[in-house]
Design an enzyme around this catalytic site. Structure first.
Site, PDB file in Angstrom:
ATOM      1  N   HIS B  62       0.664  -7.256   4.287  1.00 36.37           N
ATOM      2  CA  HIS B  62      -0.018  -6.057   4.591  1.00 36.37           C
ATOM      3  C   HIS B  62      -1.546  -6.441   4.932  1.00 36.37           C
ATOM      4  O   HIS B  62      -1.917  -7.603   4.524  1.00 36.37           O
ATOM      5  CB  HIS B  62      -0.230  -5.558   3.033  1.00 36.37           C
ATOM      6  CG  HIS B  62       0.731  -4.305   2.850  1.00 36.37           C
ATOM      7  ND1 HIS B  62       1.279  -4.230   1.615  1.00 36.37           N
ATOM      8  CD2 HIS B  62       1.482  -3.342   3.716  1.00 36.37           C
ATOM      9  CE1 HIS B  62       2.305  -3.300   1.724  1.00 36.37           C
ATOM     10  NE2 HIS B  62       2.486  -2.810   2.842  1.00 36.37           N
ATOM     11  N   ASP B  64      -4.606  -6.036   4.421  1.00 36.09           N
ATOM     12  CA  ASP B  64      -5.645  -6.600   3.545  1.00 36.09           C
ATOM     13  C   ASP B  64      -5.478  -7.801   2.977  1.00 36.09           C
ATOM     14  O   ASP B  64      -6.168  -8.522   2.432  1.00 36.09           O
ATOM     15  CB  ASP B  64      -5.956  -5.662   2.435  1.00 36.09           C
ATOM     16  CG  ASP B  64      -4.757  -5.222   1.331  1.00 36.09           C
ATOM     17  OD1 ASP B  64      -3.483  -5.288   2.019  1.00 36.09           O
ATOM     18  OD2 ASP B  64      -4.925  -5.203   0.313  1.00 36.09           O
ATOM     19  N   HIS B  65      -4.242  -8.631   3.271  1.00 34.81           N
ATOM     20  CA  HIS B  65      -3.843 -10.037   2.941  1.00 34.81           C
ATOM     21  C   HIS B  65      -3.911 -10.738   4.230  1.00 34.81           C
ATOM     22  O   HIS B  65      -3.468 -12.215   4.141  1.00 34.81           O
ATOM     23  CB  HIS B  65      -2.694 -10.054   2.272  1.00 34.81           C
ATOM     24  CG  HIS B  65      -2.777  -9.389   0.646  1.00 34.81           C
ATOM     25  ND1 HIS B  65      -2.796  -9.844  -0.419  1.00 34.81           N
ATOM     26  CD2 HIS B  65      -2.864  -7.896   0.496  1.00 34.81           C
ATOM     27  CE1 HIS B  65      -2.807  -9.060  -1.258  1.00 34.81           C
ATOM     28  NE2 HIS B  65      -3.094  -7.740  -0.879  1.00 34.81           N
ATOM     29  N   HIS B 137       7.304  -5.624  -4.467  1.00 32.18           N
ATOM     30  CA  HIS B 137       6.350  -4.765  -3.893  1.00 32.18           C
ATOM     31  C   HIS B 137       6.901  -3.854  -2.889  1.00 32.18           C
ATOM     32  O   HIS B 137       8.021  -3.913  -2.758  1.00 32.18           O
ATOM     33  CB  HIS B 137       5.195  -5.740  -3.338  1.00 32.18           C
ATOM     34  CG  HIS B 137       3.960  -5.030  -2.803  1.00 32.18           C
ATOM     35  ND1 HIS B 137       3.342  -4.129  -3.621  1.00 32.18           N
ATOM     36  CD2 HIS B 137       3.309  -5.230  -1.588  1.00 32.18           C
ATOM     37  CE1 HIS B 137       2.211  -3.545  -2.917  1.00 32.18           C
ATOM     38  NE2 HIS B 137       2.373  -4.207  -1.570  1.00 32.18           N
ATOM     39  N   ASP B 206       0.835  -9.125  -4.215  1.00 28.50           N
ATOM     40  CA  ASP B 206       1.017  -7.763  -4.738  1.00 28.50           C
ATOM     41  C   ASP B 206       2.245  -7.587  -5.400  1.00 28.50           C
ATOM     42  O   ASP B 206       3.223  -7.636  -4.690  1.00 28.50           O
ATOM     43  CB  ASP B 206       0.801  -6.666  -3.749  1.00 28.50           C
ATOM     44  CG  ASP B 206      -0.716  -6.557  -3.105  1.00 28.50           C
ATOM     45  OD1 ASP B 206      -1.539  -7.374  -3.714  1.00 28.50           O
ATOM     46  OD2 ASP B 206      -0.978  -5.753  -2.414  1.00 28.50           O
TER      47      ASP B 206
END
Lengths: 299, 299
Positions: B62, B64-65, B137, B206
């Site tokens: 994702h 944001d990672h 996740h 996550d």
């Protein structure tokens, strides 16, 4: 027309200068020029919503000018954006946006229109015109110019004398549309004054100084020119496809612009005094941009 | 072993919380876990050079990672890095790194080794072992564990009694290598004490809470667990593949860890008091991470 500097560093960011990005608030829109890594956070600090941006202009494909694009685009999708986004940039843009589409898992909720540009007008809107022109860098780089199209003054007395009643017909003529009064057609030029010069802003991207830049920036109200180094590093700047503060100031002077903003500052300058002082010796109205600086371009 | 939190936000960054990234200083190296947009700037603020990082571990793909990876990699190349870089992550990593290689113009000056991981040990070094385990996740996500391999105590008296002179042979035996004394071979186990438990750190990425997480975090000295929301949003968290502070604290308690650090905090929390207070009611030694927080994991 207001510029907000979101990032003013060159290749490496510092605590005070993020990678290149400039937002232009004008004509009821927000335009974004370049989008280095971290631009979405800079925008949030400057209270500019990515949802309000419909047009992004990329000068060239070096990381410090583009690596913030995936974040902005994914952020727009995360917020459920529906409006299409237009991205303008050099040849290779389509491939680059396809790369971004496949970078990590996310669902694109809107259309992205990609415009691979060549010298000339790239947007001709009712109120403004955006053009681009190739400059000299180590890779294909375009400078952008934003020109405000001002309507000629509407001469009310002439309109009334021609038998037009105040109301919708005034508005039409002001916007350049002919109207009918009885059997007569009244053309806009019968009631409009002389052409009025609009404001002009030019952004260089990364470039060495050139005649092309001089021509492109002619009579601009504001020239935002890169100034990676101070004057004594002219050779180094040239080899790396960059300009010095002195060179940028010379361009500003010869192009007869009203104001010069220097940006894309090398990390070697903890303080930017040297760049500003040098530039002002040649062109008085010079300022080194800082992150979050706002510049109003007045008529 | 020291953790430096470089980013502690969830999907959207704020002025105080950047996207996910954690640096671990241990065993004379710096390990990076996740690399959200802006990580290179966070590293520079934390005075951590990207040149000192040889291993990057990605929990999942994702934005944001991962969106900070191109910047870190281009920055390493810009500085002329020669040492190879190892990147570990879920299936799809090879494709992702190839995307990064083609994102903008730059010359890669070093090798990137890509390791698509599956449950189990991924690095078995002399002093440490790094393992991963799939968690739950919305996309494939791995948690990572870093385990310090401590040598058993060297019992000097036993060595001397066996006729070994203090010097290089002591060192060899300490490192598990047999030595020859006259015609006798002395094996390490003859002079070493009992197995000693090393420090263990676990990072969740996550995930929803799970038995798998419980098992993987068992007896850890430090568990860094995502905690996107407070307890009352358990259903919402579950639907989005996330955990609440309460769930993270329950995992910490049941897994018998020494300390819990909560991270990946939703933008809805301007202050993180709620998350910390709730977690502490279940597991006392809980702290919400803040950007640039440093946590020393002592023996």
């Amino acid at each position: 027309m207001e510029l907000v500097f979101l990032g003013t560093s060159s290749a490496i960011p510092t605590s005070h200068r993020n990678h290149s990005s400039i937002a232009l608030k004008a004509f009821g829109e927000i335009f974004l020029f370049d989008c280095g890594e971290g631009t979405q956070l800079q925008m949030s600090k400057a209270k500019i919503s990515p949802m309000k941006i419909n047009n992004i202009f990329i000068t060239h494909f070096h990381g410090d000018h583009i690596l913030g694009l995936p974040g902005i685009i994914q952020s727009m999708a995360f917020r459920g954006r529906k409006n299409p986004l237009h991205i303008f940039g050099p040849k290779g843009l389509v491939e680059m946006v396809n790369i971004i589409r496949n970078f990590g898992y996310f669902s694109l909720t809107f259309e992205i229109y990609m415009h691979e540009i060549e010298d000339g007008i790239i947007i001709e809107a009712e109120n403004y015109r955006i053009s681009c022109s190739k400059m000299n860098h180590t890779v294909l780089n375009f400078a952008y110019s934003i020109y405000e199209k001002r309507r000629p003054k509407f001469i009310k007395e002439k309109a009334i004398a021609l038998g037009i009643n105040p109301g919708p017909d005034f508005g039409k003529l002001q916007r350049g549309i002919a109207v009918k009064v009885g059997d007569n057609i009244i053309h806009p030029e019968q009631v409009l004054g002389e052409e009025r010069k609009g404001r002009k802003i030019v952004y260089s991207g990364d470039t060495t100084p050139s005649d092309q830049m001089l021509e492109f920036a002619k009579d601009a109200d504001l020239l935002v020119h890169e100034s990676t180094f101070e004057g004594k590093y002219g050779d180094e700047a040239g080899e790396m496809g960059h300009s010095t503060s002195v060179q940028a100031a010379e361009i500003a002077k010869k192009a007869n612009v009203k104001r010069l903003i220097l940006t894309h500052v090398s990390t070697r300058y903890k303080k930017s005094d040297i760049l500003e002082t040098e530039a002002r010796e040649i062109f008085e109205n010079s300022t080194v941009a800082e992150d979050f600086m706002q510049i109003e371009v007045e008529r």
